[in-house]
Design an enzyme around this catalytic site. Structure first.
Site, PDB file in Angstrom:
ATOM      1  NE  ARG A  16      -1.608  -1.546   3.686  1.00 50.20           N
ATOM      2  CZ  ARG A  16      -0.970  -2.659   4.035  1.00 50.20           C
ATOM      3  NH1 ARG A  16       0.296  -2.605   4.452  1.00 50.20           N
ATOM      4  NH2 ARG A  16      -1.555  -3.831   3.962  1.00 50.20           N
ATOM      5  CB  SER A 143      11.266  10.765   6.709  1.00 51.41           C
ATOM      6  OG  SER A 143      10.285  11.700   7.117  1.00 51.41           O
ATOM      7  CE1 TYR A 155       8.914   6.987  10.057  1.00 46.35           C
ATOM      8  CE2 TYR A 155       9.276   9.355   9.870  1.00 46.35           C
ATOM      9  CZ  TYR A 155       8.908   8.147   9.298  1.00 46.35           C
ATOM     10  OH  TYR A 155       8.535   8.100   7.976  1.00 46.35           O
ATOM     11  CB  ALA A 158      14.797   5.156  12.429  1.00 47.64           C
ATOM     12  CE  LYS A 159      11.650   6.660   7.517  1.00 48.00           C
ATOM     13  NZ  LYS A 159      11.722   5.558   6.529  1.00 48.00           N
TER      14      LYS A 159
END
Length: 254
Positions: A16, A143, A155, A158-159
């Site tokens: 998706r 991101s 997040y 990690a990015k």
């Protein structure tokens, strides 16, 4: 003649959203595509909807990108069933947003496992094929949150780690004919960003409008915007580009 005729592409988390949009673009340009997802039925259903051309194939494969045995089995299956491997897109991701004082160890560990460990394990498995054939393309998903975002310490870390990982792999794998790059999406309309709106007690359309007004092009992104960037970086046209992170964000980080 498509840019990816005869190529085999693996995309993680592609049932998706951005992953599926990217898979569709590769299929339109002639690639055979393997959609990897935790849910094999969702992956297979998504693979069945791809706009394949000229005898290309698509398969859906169950894979937990944070588990080495699952990754090795998935990559082996792709090579066996589709006849090779030329492009890896590390797209699988999750969010467990919270302010630092509320964030649990599990929130931190899960995000790191999917984003960073997942990219590591998938890249390690793919490079065995790439280095032997002296050809391969890896595109990682970072991101704009890598630059820091309230409530996303896990997040964001990690990015940004993905960007450092990308640069390091580019150095290590470049001599073997492998290009490694990353894309850093801004706000993209997906189920994940709609879920963020709900968490913030907003209607999805409200969050979209707010983000559209915050960038120079005055619109939010669509999965097709990211797919265009990914397919460029995975193409032979980008053969002299490696170790880079391309921000695809409507100028929001300017």
């Amino acid at each position: 003649m498509g840019r990816f005729d005869g190529r085999v592409v693996v995309i993680t988390g592609a049932a998706r959203g951005i992953g599926y949009g990217t898979a569709s673009r590769f299929a339109e340009e002639g690639a055979s595509v393997a959609i990897l997802d935790l849910d094999e039925s969702a992956a297979s259903e998504a693979a069945g909807r791809l706009p394949l051309v000229d005898g290309a194939k698509a398969i859906g494969v169950a894979c937990n990108v944070s588990d080495s045995a699952s990754v090795d089995a998935a990559v082996g299956r792709v090579v066996d069933e589709l006849g090779g491997l030329h492009v890896l897109v590390n797209n699988a991701g999750i969010t467990r947003d919270n302010l630092l004082f509320k964030m649990t160890e599990e929130d931190w560990d899960l995000v790191m496992a999917v984003h960073l460990k997942g990219a590591f394990l998938m890249s390690k498995a793919a490079q065995k094929v790439f280095t032997e054939q002296k050809y391969g393309k890896i595109v990682n998903t970072s991101s704009v949150s890598a630059l820091g975002n309230r409530g996303q310490a896990n997040y964001a870390a990690a990015k940004m780690g993905i960007q450092a990982f990308t640069r390091t792999l580019a150095i290590e794998l470049g001599p073997y004919g492998v290009n490694v790059n990353a894309v850093a999406p801004g706000f993209i309309v997906t189920e994940m960003t709609d879920a963020t709106a709900v968490r913030l007690k907003m209607e999805p359309e409200q969050l979209r409008q707010m983000n559209a007004e915050a960038n120079p092009v005055r619109r939010v992104g669509e999965p097709a915007d990211i797919a265009a960037a990914v397919t460029f970086l995975a193409s032979d046209e980008a053969g002299y580009v490696t170790g880079q992170t391309l921000y695809v964000d409507g100028g929001s980080t300017l």
